[in-house]
Design a protein around this motif. Structure first.
Motif, PDB file in Angstrom:
ATOM      1  N   ASN A  22      31.836  44.933  44.901  1.00 57.92           N
ATOM      2  CA  ASN A  22      32.983  44.658  44.040  1.00 57.92           C
ATOM      3  C   ASN A  22      32.685  45.170  42.632  1.00 57.92           C
ATOM      4  O   ASN A  22      31.767  44.676  41.984  1.00 57.92           O
ATOM      5  CB  ASN A  22      33.280  43.158  44.018  1.00 57.92           C
ATOM      6  N   ILE A  53      38.070  34.506  39.560  1.00 56.75           N
ATOM      7  CA  ILE A  53      38.392  34.765  40.967  1.00 56.75           C
ATOM      8  C   ILE A  53      39.517  35.780  41.060  1.00 56.75           C
ATOM      9  O   ILE A  53      39.468  36.707  41.885  1.00 56.75           O
ATOM     10  CB  ILE A  53      38.737  33.444  41.699  1.00 56.75           C
ATOM     11  N   THR A  62      39.090  39.379  42.830  1.00 58.36           N
ATOM     12  CA  THR A  62      39.999  39.687  43.938  1.00 58.36           C
ATOM     13  C   THR A  62      40.786  40.962  43.663  1.00 58.36           C
ATOM     14  O   THR A  62      40.914  41.817  44.541  1.00 58.36           O
ATOM     15  CB  THR A  62      40.955  38.499  44.178  1.00 58.36           C
ATOM     16  N   GLN A  79      40.750  44.943  45.772  1.00 59.35           N
ATOM     17  CA  GLN A  79      41.920  45.529  46.446  1.00 59.35           C
ATOM     18  C   GLN A  79      42.103  46.978  46.112  1.00 59.35           C
ATOM     19  O   GLN A  79      41.731  47.535  45.187  1.00 59.35           O
ATOM     20  CB  GLN A  79      43.178  44.750  46.080  1.00 59.35           C
TER      21      GLN A  79
END
Length: 140
Positions: free
Chosen positions: A37, A132, A136, A140
């Motif tokens: 990430n 968060i 997130t 994506q």
């Protein structure tokens, strides 16, 4: 998420001085589920402090301790199993990057959690929910 390593000069190998933060970062990413990430990776940083051996104490006496301190928002490593995993892996990493005389018992790992909104970057305080959401969105 700052990682601070404090060690007596000469206890980490030359390679250890260079490699300890990248390895601790990779371990935190893996254990927390954030590997890959980009947002999460970018918010992990740290410093290595090499002090004269005479400046480090344990139990009130001079001792060659290596101390690893991880500062996280309160959502980071939220359960005892995750914290225990980081402590074990961080200690293993130190073991591989020190001189042979370094004792495993002289590696101390401490995890500190900031309260909700008590952790930030670039002047912005993040709540757990905001972190968060950012992690997130980056996934994506």
């Amino acid at each position: 998420m700052p990682i601070t390593v404090t060690a007596p000069a000469g206890v980490l190998t030359e390679a250890g001085e260079r490699e300890i933060l990248p390895r601790l970062t990779a371990a935190l990413l893996e254990i927390s589920g954030g590997a890959g990430n980009p947002f999460f990776t970018e918010i992990i940083g740290g410093t290595v402090h090499l002090l004269p051996a005479a400046s480090i104490y344990g139990g009130g006496v001079n001792r060659p301790l290596i101390m690893v301190e991880l500062k996280l928002p309160n959502i980071g490593l939220p359960d005892p199993a995750g914290r225990a995993a980081f402590i074990a892996v961080a200690t293993d990493i130190v073991d591989t990057l020190t001189i042979p005389a370094h004792q495993r018992s002289d590696t101390w790992v401490n995890i500190l959690n900031a309260p909700d909104g008590g952790w930030g970057l670039g002047g912005r305080a993040y709540t757990g929910a905001a972190l968060i959401a950012a992690v997130t969105a980056a996934a994506q």
